[in-house]
Design a protein around this motif. Structure first.
Motif, PDB file in Angstrom:
ATOM      1  N   GLY A   1       0.816  -1.221   0.000  1.00  0.00           N
ATOM      2  CA  GLY A   1       0.000   0.000   0.000  1.00  0.00           C
ATOM      3  C   GLY A   1       0.840   1.256   0.000  1.00  0.00           C
ATOM      4  N   ARG A   2       1.948   1.244   0.734  1.00  0.00           N
ATOM      5  CA  ARG A   2       2.809   2.435   0.823  1.00  0.00           C
ATOM      6  C   ARG A   2       3.617   2.655  -0.464  1.00  0.00           C
ATOM      7  N   LEU A   3       3.949   1.587  -1.137  1.00  0.00           N
ATOM      8  CA  LEU A   3       4.763   1.731  -2.351  1.00  0.00           C
ATOM      9  C   LEU A   3       3.952   2.307  -3.507  1.00  0.00           C
ATOM     10  N   ARG A   4       2.662   1.988  -3.486  1.00  0.00           N
ATOM     11  CA  ARG A   4       1.823   2.416  -4.601  1.00  0.00           C
ATOM     12  C   ARG A   4       1.804   3.946  -4.700  1.00  0.00           C
ATOM     13  N   GLY A   5       2.199   4.465  -5.831  1.00  0.00           N
ATOM     14  CA  GLY A   5       2.191   5.915  -6.041  1.00  0.00           C
ATOM     15  C   GLY A   5       3.492   6.596  -5.668  1.00  0.00           C
ATOM     16  N   ALA A   6       4.428   5.867  -5.070  1.00  0.00           N
ATOM     17  CA  ALA A   6       5.666   6.497  -4.596  1.00  0.00           C
ATOM     18  C   ALA A   6       6.637   6.702  -5.759  1.00  0.00           C
ATOM     19  N   PRO A   7       7.364   7.838  -5.782  1.00  0.00           N
ATOM     20  CA  PRO A   7       8.395   8.038  -6.808  1.00  0.00           C
ATOM     21  C   PRO A   7       9.546   7.065  -6.568  1.00  0.00           C
ATOM     22  N   ILE A   8      10.078   6.552  -7.634  1.00  0.00           N
ATOM     23  CA  ILE A   8      11.087   5.499  -7.507  1.00  0.00           C
ATOM     24  C   ILE A   8      12.356   6.002  -6.819  1.00  0.00           C
TER      25      ILE A   8
ATOM     26  N   ALA B   1      12.406   8.169  -4.364  1.00  0.00           N
ATOM     27  CA  ALA B   1      12.167   8.545  -2.962  1.00  0.00           C
ATOM     28  C   ALA B   1      11.181   7.562  -2.329  1.00  0.00           C
ATOM     29  N   LEU B   2      11.571   6.302  -2.374  1.00  0.00           N
ATOM     30  CA  LEU B   2      10.667   5.264  -1.840  1.00  0.00           C
ATOM     31  C   LEU B   2      10.698   5.265  -0.315  1.00  0.00           C
ATOM     32  N   PRO B   3       9.572   5.004   0.290  1.00  0.00           N
ATOM     33  CA  PRO B   3       9.569   4.922   1.758  1.00  0.00           C
ATOM     34  C   PRO B   3      10.478   3.789   2.236  1.00  0.00           C
ATOM     35  N   ALA B   4      11.207   4.060   3.289  1.00  0.00           N
ATOM     36  CA  ALA B   4      12.155   3.063   3.808  1.00  0.00           C
ATOM     37  C   ALA B   4      11.441   2.134   4.788  1.00  0.00           C
TER      38      ALA B   4
END
Lengths: 393, 129
Positions: free
Chosen positions: B79-86, B88-91
């Motif tokens: 869910g967190r990865l969806r929509g994230a810029p490649i 600046a991905l959430p750690a």
């Protein structure tokens, strides 16, 4: 949400309401407050209640009342039988035969005997979960003091031919003990079968209260048994301690009720179990642990390919109360040693569900349970990575 | 025995119940990349798949075998990865997942499998970029 469907009767059966009433009445009865060991009139009244319960318990296993020793449950009975019988044999007989699939009470008692210098032969079951009389015959020695085998296995429900084993022991003058906690009240159990010297069982598996059980000790010839605890010499000196009258009243009635149901109930439960197994085929690939027969009627141990046991239990939480392969053997959550003895992998063991039916289980319950389990398995499998279904089995 | 109600946080229960993001990527524009980690001795197997388009993860799906915490962690990460810029991905590591899910210490081994699958995914995603 409806109350969770109870399919964990092998862990403990719900207390029969009639038994609960009898126990409450016993506790409240001013005429039954004395110590049954006291010689005065009030004590004698209490002793009569004990005698009534002893008779009820004895009848269920076709024993004479004098052969019944009350204990705190099957664990104590098994310990008293195994430790007591072997310690009483003296140094000439130091060998014990048991199996790898006994209840922890039996396993741990025999491990204690090993620590005390005795030699134990641990029989392994076939992949069908059965321990055969021929295996026992091959293991017997001149110095065998005790053969201790459970009648019905608590995880997979398979039945040992205790008549055949008892006969072998009888012919050699060896004491035979059977842990019948899962079979008494579920199938006919007959202590008069030649060679059965000691037989353990308890109340809470058959609709009675927890905390009370019995050890059948054959009258003639009486096996030597050393007590584990000492005090007032109650129960023929084998189990000192003031008897809990209300527990015994409950145990006695539970045995009477179980005995009255033995005519038709086993066949009904067996039919329901097979109905469940058939309906669970909709969740294939799956497997059954242990032979379908001979078995006690109410236990079905089933594994589902590609399923993680904890997730399955959470999926069923609130809908079905059952035991997993990981947890039903002990409080540790370790993979079941019984299923491991059958040659199952750890992955397969943890994917196991033990479903155990009882007197209150209906056909509607079975249909609902099957539907819930099939749906739960399908939902978890829908999330599996490719190849997981084949590898986790 | 039944799974005790208090063993799982509300976050775990919520993700476990919905398994949002479970399944395969539907056909769409962009590059499909996956990452996987398997540790059957820990009863955990996790696979992430993402679709990358114009430097952004436009879709993320997972497939998993494991305990409720493993499934919930995979669902949460997807869910967190969806929509994230490649770039600046959430750690996410096992420690942060354990905190978010209020997972007990004995689940760390399984959450590490989720972390490994994510690392594998990100390495593959950067290679595609």
């Amino acid at each position: 949400m409806a109350r969770a469907l109870y399919l964990d009767h092998a862990a403990t059966a719900p207390l029969d309401p009639r038994v609960a009433d009898a126990m409450a009445a016993c506790l409240a009865d001013p005429e039954l407050q004395a110590n049954p060991a006291s010689a005065h009139a009030a004590g004698r009244a209490a002793a009569e209640q004990v005698a009534l319960a002893r008779g009820q318990v004895a009848r269920l296993v076709n024993a004479s009342p004098e052969a019944i020793v009350f204990t705190s449950g099957a664990t104590e009975s098994v310990n008293l039988a195994a430790l007591g019988a072997v310690r009483a044999c003296g140094p000439g007989r130091r060998h014990v035969v048991t199996s790898r699939i006994e209840h922890r009470a039996g396993l741990d008692a025999c491990r204690q005997l090993e620590r005390e210098g005795h030699e134990v032969t641990w029989l392994a079951p076939g992949r069908d979960g059965l321990i055969r009389a021929e295996q026992v015959a091959a293991a017997l020695r001149e110095d065998t003091a005790l053969v201790s085998l459970m009648h019905a296995n608590n995880e997979i429900g398979t039945l040992t031919d205790i008549g055949a084993v008892a006969g072998l022991c009888e012919a050699r003058g060896i004491t035979f003990h059977t842990d019948a906690a899962q079979s008494v009240g579920k199938v006919a159990v007959d202590c008069a079968v030649p060679g059965i010297a000691l037989l353990s069982f308890c109340a809470h598996k058959l609709g009675g209260p927890k905390g009370v059980g019995a050890l059948y000790v054959r009258r003639r010839p009486r096996p030597q048994v050393q007590p584990l605890q000492f005090g007032g010499g109650h129960e023929g000196g084998l189990r000192s301690g003031t008897l809990a009258l209300h527990q015994l009243a409950g145990f006695g009635l539970a045995c009477e009720l179980a005995g009255a149901a033995l005519g038709e109930e086993p066949a009904r439960i067996r039919t329901l179990r097979e109905r469940l197994w058939q309906q669970l085929q909709a969740a294939a690939p799956l497997w059954r642990n242990g032979a379908a027969e001979p078995s006690v009627p109410g236990i079905l141990s089933v594994g589902f390919a590609g399923i993680e046991g904890e997730s399955l239990l959470l999926e069923l939480d609130g809908e079905i109360a059952a035991s997993s392969g990981a947890a039903c053997s002990s409080a540790t959550g370790e993979p079941s040693y019984v299923l491991r003895s059958l040659g199952r992998s750890d992955e397969a063991i943890q994917a196991t569900l033990r479903l155990s039916l009882g007197r209150g289980t209906t056909a509607q319950d079975i249909d609902r349970a099957a539907s819930v389990i099939v749906r739960a398995v399908a939902r978890l499998r829908a999330a599996l990575p490719a190849g997981a279904l084949e590898r986790i089995a | 025995m039944s799974a005790p109600a208090t063993r799982y946080s509300a976050t775990v229960r919520s993700h476990f119940r919905s398994l949002a993001g479970a399944g395969d990527l539907p056909p769409a524009a962009g590059a499909a990349v996956s990452g996987e980690a398997v540790a059957l001795d820990r009863l955990a197997w996790v696979r992430f798949a993402v679709r990358i388009d114009a430097g952004r993860i436009v879709d993320c799906r997972f497939r998993a075998f494991g305990c409720p915490h493993t499934l919930a962690a995979a669902s949460l990460v997807a869910g967190r990865l969806r929509g994230a810029p490649i770039d600046a991905l959430p750690a996410f590591d096992a420690g942060t997942l354990a905190c978010e899910l209020d997972a007990p210490a004995e689940k760390m081994g399984r959450l590490l499998v989720v972390e490994d699958a994510l690392r594998h995914l990100l390495a593959n995603a950067h290679r595609v970029q």
